[in-house]
Design an enzyme around this catalytic site. Structure first.
Site, mmCIF file in Angstrom:
data_model
loop_
_atom_site.group_PDB
_atom_site.id
_atom_site.type_symbol
_atom_site.label_atom_id
_atom_site.label_comp_id
_atom_site.label_asym_id
_atom_site.label_seq_id
_atom_site.Cartn_x
_atom_site.Cartn_y
_atom_site.Cartn_z
ATOM 1 N N ARG A 146 -7.941 -6.908 8.282
ATOM 2 C CA ARG A 146 -8.916 -7.777 8.943
ATOM 3 C C ARG A 146 -8.207 -9.007 9.501
ATOM 4 O O ARG A 146 -7.203 -9.458 8.954
ATOM 5 C CB ARG A 146 -9.999 -8.226 7.954
ATOM 6 C CG ARG A 146 -11.045 -7.155 7.651
ATOM 7 C CD ARG A 146 -12.133 -7.685 6.741
ATOM 8 N NE ARG A 146 -11.612 -8.009 5.429
ATOM 9 C CZ ARG A 146 -11.304 -9.223 5.003
ATOM 10 N NH1 ARG A 146 -11.524 -10.277 5.777
ATOM 11 N NH2 ARG A 146 -10.815 -9.420 3.798
ATOM 12 N N TYR B 277 -8.873 -1.222 13.175
ATOM 13 C CA TYR B 277 -8.672 -1.161 11.724
ATOM 14 C C TYR B 277 -9.902 -1.568 10.913
ATOM 15 O O TYR B 277 -10.512 -2.600 11.167
ATOM 16 C CB TYR B 277 -7.503 -2.061 11.310
ATOM 17 C CG TYR B 277 -7.100 -1.799 9.884
ATOM 18 C CD1 TYR B 277 -6.201 -0.789 9.583
ATOM 19 C CD2 TYR B 277 -7.677 -2.500 8.840
ATOM 20 C CE1 TYR B 277 -5.869 -0.504 8.281
ATOM 21 C CE2 TYR B 277 -7.348 -2.220 7.531
ATOM 22 C CZ TYR B 277 -6.443 -1.219 7.258
ATOM 23 O OH TYR B 277 -6.126 -0.933 5.960
ATOM 24 N N LYS C 63 -18.254 -4.694 6.977
ATOM 25 C CA LYS C 63 -18.299 -6.134 6.795
ATOM 26 C C LYS C 63 -19.136 -6.817 7.884
ATOM 27 O O LYS C 63 -19.871 -7.769 7.617
ATOM 28 C CB LYS C 63 -16.882 -6.717 6.759
ATOM 29 C CG LYS C 63 -16.031 -6.208 5.571
ATOM 30 C CD LYS C 63 -16.777 -6.368 4.315
ATOM 31 C CE LYS C 63 -16.134 -6.025 2.985
ATOM 32 N NZ LYS C 63 -14.811 -5.605 2.769
ATOM 33 N N HIS D 298 -20.722 -9.266 -1.365
ATOM 34 C CA HIS D 298 -19.455 -8.519 -1.452
ATOM 35 C C HIS D 298 -19.244 -8.115 -2.915
ATOM 36 O O HIS D 298 -18.408 -8.681 -3.614
ATOM 37 C CB HIS D 298 -18.319 -9.437 -0.970
ATOM 38 C CG HIS D 298 -17.006 -8.745 -0.741
ATOM 39 N ND1 HIS D 298 -15.811 -9.418 -0.797
ATOM 40 C CD2 HIS D 298 -16.695 -7.468 -0.454
ATOM 41 C CE1 HIS D 298 -14.811 -8.577 -0.536
ATOM 42 N NE2 HIS D 298 -15.330 -7.389 -0.336
ATOM 43 N N SER E 278 -11.391 -9.603 -1.629
ATOM 44 C CA SER E 278 -10.744 -8.382 -1.158
ATOM 45 C C SER E 278 -9.458 -8.113 -1.946
ATOM 46 O O SER E 278 -8.669 -9.030 -2.200
ATOM 47 C CB SER E 278 -10.407 -8.519 0.325
ATOM 48 O OG SER E 278 -11.592 -8.747 1.053
ATOM 49 N N CYS F 160 -9.093 -7.404 -5.055
ATOM 50 C CA CYS F 160 -9.061 -8.057 -6.366
ATOM 51 C C CYS F 160 -9.758 -7.228 -7.438
ATOM 52 O O CYS F 160 -10.179 -7.751 -8.465
ATOM 53 C CB CYS F 160 -9.659 -9.458 -6.282
ATOM 54 S SG CYS F 160 -8.613 -10.586 -5.351
ATOM 55 N N ASP G 110 -18.112 -1.993 -2.984
ATOM 56 C CA ASP G 110 -17.726 -3.104 -2.095
ATOM 57 C C ASP G 110 -18.885 -4.019 -1.698
ATOM 58 O O ASP G 110 -18.686 -5.211 -1.557
ATOM 59 C CB ASP G 110 -17.071 -2.544 -0.836
ATOM 60 C CG ASP G 110 -16.230 -3.571 -0.092
ATOM 61 O OD1 ASP G 110 -15.422 -4.264 -0.743
ATOM 62 O OD2 ASP G 110 -16.383 -3.694 1.137
ATOM 63 N N ARG H 284 -5.005 2.420 2.962
ATOM 64 C CA ARG H 284 -6.334 2.716 2.407
ATOM 65 C C ARG H 284 -6.622 4.205 2.411
ATOM 66 O O ARG H 284 -6.006 4.983 3.147
ATOM 67 C CB ARG H 284 -7.410 2.028 3.268
ATOM 68 C CG ARG H 284 -7.274 0.508 3.331
ATOM 69 C CD ARG H 284 -8.340 -0.182 2.562
ATOM 70 N NE ARG H 284 -8.060 -1.604 2.382
ATOM 71 C CZ ARG H 284 -8.856 -2.411 1.682
ATOM 72 N NH1 ARG H 284 -9.952 -1.948 1.127
ATOM 73 N NH2 ARG H 284 -8.544 -3.680 1.528
HETATM 74 P P1 GTP Z 1 -11.312 -4.414 -1.155
HETATM 75 O O1 GTP Z 1 -11.544 -2.983 -0.858
HETATM 76 O O2 GTP Z 1 -10.273 -5.030 -0.283
HETATM 77 O O3 GTP Z 1 -12.553 -5.230 -1.143
HETATM 78 O O4 GTP Z 1 -10.603 -4.492 -2.610
HETATM 79 P P2 GTP Z 1 -11.142 -4.278 -4.111
HETATM 80 O O5 GTP Z 1 -11.730 -5.542 -4.628
HETATM 81 O O6 GTP Z 1 -11.964 -3.053 -4.211
HETATM 82 O O7 GTP Z 1 -9.766 -4.082 -4.932
HETATM 83 P P3 GTP Z 1 -9.150 -2.794 -5.654
HETATM 84 O O8 GTP Z 1 -9.982 -2.319 -6.810
HETATM 85 O O9 GTP Z 1 -8.808 -1.801 -4.629
HETATM 86 O O10 GTP Z 1 -7.827 -3.421 -6.269
HETATM 87 C C1 GTP Z 1 -6.843 -4.031 -5.474
HETATM 88 C C2 GTP Z 1 -5.525 -4.100 -6.213
HETATM 89 O O11 GTP Z 1 -5.683 -4.771 -7.459
HETATM 90 C C3 GTP Z 1 -4.970 -2.713 -6.536
HETATM 91 O O12 GTP Z 1 -3.584 -2.701 -6.278
HETATM 92 C C4 GTP Z 1 -5.235 -2.548 -8.016
HETATM 93 O O13 GTP Z 1 -4.290 -1.716 -8.640
HETATM 94 C C5 GTP Z 1 -5.192 -3.982 -8.538
HETATM 95 N N1 GTP Z 1 -6.082 -4.164 -9.714
HETATM 96 C C6 GTP Z 1 -7.370 -3.759 -9.825
HETATM 97 N N2 GTP Z 1 -7.880 -4.050 -11.046
HETATM 98 C C7 GTP Z 1 -6.894 -4.662 -11.731
HETATM 99 C C8 GTP Z 1 -6.792 -5.204 -13.065
HETATM 100 O O14 GTP Z 1 -7.731 -5.188 -13.868
HETATM 101 N N3 GTP Z 1 -5.602 -5.782 -13.401
HETATM 102 C C9 GTP Z 1 -4.547 -5.825 -12.528
HETATM 103 N N4 GTP Z 1 -3.412 -6.407 -12.955
HETATM 104 N N5 GTP Z 1 -4.587 -5.310 -11.275
HETATM 105 C C10 GTP Z 1 -5.744 -4.742 -10.880
HETATM 106 C C1 SPV Z 2 -12.006 -5.972 2.353
HETATM 107 O O1 SPV Z 2 -11.085 -6.492 2.976
HETATM 108 O O2 SPV Z 2 -12.748 -6.625 1.573
HETATM 109 C C2 SPV Z 2 -12.256 -4.522 2.473
HETATM 110 C C3 SPV Z 2 -11.499 -3.780 3.490
HETATM 111 O O3 SPV Z 2 -13.099 -3.982 1.769
HETATM 112 S S1 SPV Z 2 -12.149 -3.990 5.083
HETATM 113 O O4 SPV Z 2 -13.051 -2.858 5.355
HETATM 114 O O5 SPV Z 2 -11.019 -3.935 6.038
HETATM 115 O O6 SPV Z 2 -12.887 -5.212 5.191
HETATM 116 MN MN MN Z 3 -14.079 -5.533 0.346
#
Ligand code: GTP
Ligand code: SPV
Ligand code: MN
Length: 590
Positions: A81, A209, A218, A238, A260, A262, A287, A375
């Site tokens: 983004r 993207y 979003k 979110h 994002s 996290c 999400d 992704r």
């Molecule tokens: P968006 O799709 O961008 O909104 O991201 P999201 O909030 O769904 O994050 P996602 O669960 O994909 O995690 C992002 C990164 O954080 C990945 O590399 C995970 O491995 C890492 N991660 C997730 N949960 C944990 C946790 O509890 N501890 C740690 N250390 N890393 C974590």
């Molecule tokens: C984020 O960035 O919070 C996502 C990926 O979930 S995107 O669809 O690119 O916004």
């Molecule tokens: Mn997201």
């Protein structure tokens, strides 16, 4: 514009006239070679996929081990983004607020229409009607995206309820969000994502993207929907959504807002640690959540999406077994690396990359093999822990809302807000280190209220006021919490194991909801003592738990000063109740 008579689109019978008229206007402006109305059928997806494989836009993966899955490589200048060129275009600048980039609607339309003029020459213009939310839910909202990207069509087909059923619902609703998208020339200086919440319109040019281009996500489900939600008395957030089944046979629904990359997808698909038999976490959404005060005074939530656009790096059978299983067939991978056997690969997996995300022979001196924001796009139905409640028209009642951020210091593992009003302050106080999900520097702490900094379609001051007013309408509000899975020691090692073990923290929260668990008062909120958490079988470093559950008053005072300075940016528009909550915490800190 030449020969329009040969190119008149054939709208399916039943296409509402308003959709028709808009499609025709866009066709005149963008001048495509042909117009394709998407039905969302499997045959249509297969045909588009075959064409993209033939043109080299997609690559087939190892068919035996990843059947019907493909790899897409986006332009290396277009991998996340882009918040710098994302705008909210309201008539009054103050309505967009200091939290958004703003442009006057007239100027924004002019700029975008100049970019779109003739932009689809020689290309196919796809018209894709979609529904965000269960198709029969009163809370669902529809849109139509017009795009010249077949990749967008394939992704939107997975991420939304796309096609004929959505078109029929638009005919019933009589209104829809208009989303116009073109990848243009992928020139970063001719790249803009503009939102016109007062007109329920989105115009996105120059990126193919994720959140820039899949406009249902979003752009619609957060930026436009948050505006609609304020007008109509609900919240577009979110947040992930999960059902948590306990060994005692109770089910609770929890929503969690993390910025994002996290941890939302990971928490949404959590596998309980071996030490917690009988627990089960099922995914409703990973999400976005739309939250509505219900008739019985509780808060009800639906997931507007139908699939996941998840972060690949870090996903493996240990960290997220469910996600790893679910992406082993019928998945679109974007910007991952390949092994010599043409299996998708990313950092965190065993095995070795042979080809990097840009299609080059892997060379560590070029950096990571998979792009850090690579992704997978996959249907929610492929998730082994999919919760069928995701289809409920009325949504699910929420027991707890969790805010969180990625902070190596300060924010403890968990604390609870004293009440809804304090919880709004806790949410407004979220700060997190930036990630690869957005273009720009990674690892810089920034304020990210409710994990909505990039996504709130209006002035944050009004948004916080709206949160306060929603709370006033709930006689049985959820409890509000804050977590931080990302505390680190001086050597940069995580203090908390995270992932499945996060359920230990959720268990304490649900016990709080049920009135079973105790908590101690601290200046920042209610916290578990170490005995209140089930830490059995965890190999935590010495002193880690004290660090994780500690409140450093001095550091928190400076944190509150920074938050107060942030609030000052909103001037008189900031709700007095929020300022009062902040002053209350400051007083407790002494
Ligand atoms: P968006 O799709 O961008 O909104 O991201 P999201 O909030 O769904 O994050 P996602 O669960 O994909 O995690 C992002 C990164 O954080 C990945 O590399 C995970 O491995 C890492 N991660 C997730 N949960 C944990 C946790 O509890 N501890 C740690 N250390 N890393 C974590
Ligand atoms: C984020 O960035 O919070 C996502 C990926 O979930 S995107 O669809 O690119 O916004
Ligand atoms: Mn997201």
């Amino acid at each position: 514009m030449g020969e329009p008579s040969l190119r008149v689109p054939a709208p399916p019978s039943g296409a509402p006239e308003a959709v028709d008229r808009w499609v025709e206007a866009v066709r005149r402006l963008t001048d495509p070679a042909r117009v394709h109305w998407c039905t969302g059928s499997e045959a249509e997806a297969a045909e588009l996929t075959a064409a993209m494989l033939a043109s080299g836009e997609l690559e087939r993966l190892n068919e035996e081990r990843f059947p019907r899955s493909v790899l897409y490589r986006s332009n290396p200048n277009d991998v996340a983004r882009v918040e710098q060129v994302t705008f909210v275009c309201t008539r009054r600048e103050a309505d967009a607020g200091p939290n958004n980039h703003w442009l006057a609607p007239d100027a924004a339309h002019r700029r975008m229409d100049d970019l779109f003029r003739g932009a689809m020459r020689g290309r196919t213009m796809y018209v894709l009607p979609y529904c965000m939310g269960p198709i029969d839910s009163p809370y669902a909202r529809c849109g139509v995206e017009i795009t010249d990207s077949a990749y967008v069509v394939l992704n939107m087909r997975i991420m939304t309820r796309m096609g004929s059923a959505a078109l029929a619902r638009i005919a019933r609703d009589g209104s829809f969000v208009r989303g116009l998208h073109s990848t243009g020339e992928l020139d970063p200086v001719r790249r803009f994502i503009m939102h016109f919440p007062e007109e329920l319109t989105i115009k996105s040019f120059g990126s193919g993207y994720g959140g820039n281009a899949l406009l249902g996500k979003k752009c619609h489900a957060l930026r436009i929907a948050s505006w609609q939600a304020r007008d109509e008395g609900w919240l577009a957030e979110h947040m992930l959504l999960v059902a948590i089944d306990s060994p005692a046979g109770e089910t609770h629904y929890v929503a969690a807002a993390f910025p994002s990359a996290c941890g939302k997808t990971n928490l949404a698909m959590l596998i309980p640690p071996a030490k917690m038999p009988g627990w089960r976490v099922r995914t409703i959404g990973d999400d976005i959540a739309w939250l509505h005060p219900g008739p019985d005074g509780r808060l009800f939530a639906i997931n507007p999406e139908a699939g996941y656009f998840g972060v690949a790096p870090g996903t493996n059978s240990k960290s997220n077994f469910n996600a790893y299983e679910m992406v082993r067939h019928d998945t679109i991978f974007t910007n991952v690396a390949l092994t010599a056997d043409r299996e998708p690969w990313w950092e965190g997996l065993d095995g070795r990359p042979a080809i990097d995300w840009q299609g080059r022979r892997y060379d560590p001196s070029n950096g990571a093999a998979a792009h850090p924001n690579s992704r997978f796009t996959v249907s929610a139905r492929q998730n082994p822990c999919y919760a069928t409640e995701a289809e409920l028209a009325a949504g699910v009642p929420i027991s707890a809302i969790v805010f969180g951020g990625r902070r190596r210091t300060l924010a403890p593992l968990v604390y609870e807000a004293r009440d809804w009003r304090h919880g709004v302050l806790v949410g407004a106080g979220v700060a997190s280190e930036t990630t690869a999900a957005a273009a720009g520097q990674v690892g810089v702490l920034r304020r990210d209220p409710m994990a909505m900094k990039p996504f709130c379609g209006y002035n944050f001051a009004d948004y916080w006021g709206h949160w306060l007013s929603v709370g006033e309408r709930l006689s049985r509000p959820p409890r509000l919490f804050h977590v931080n899975w990302f505390r680190q020691d001086a050597d940069g090692r995580f203090l908390w194991p995270g992932f499945g073990d996060n359920l230990r923290v959720l268990e304490w929260m649900l016990d709080r909801v049920a009135g079973r668990a105790s908590a101690r008062e601290t200046p920042i909120g209610l916290m578990p003592a170490r005995e209140d958490l089930d830490l059995d079988g965890l190999a935590l470093a010495a002193g880690a738990i004290d660090e994780l559950l500690g409140v450093d008053r001095l550091a928190w005072r400076s944190e509150l000063e920074q938050l107060a300075a942030e609030f000052d940016r909103y001037g008189a528009r900031l709700p007095a109740a929020l300022r009062a909550e902040l002053n209350d915490v400051a007083r407790r800190l002494g």
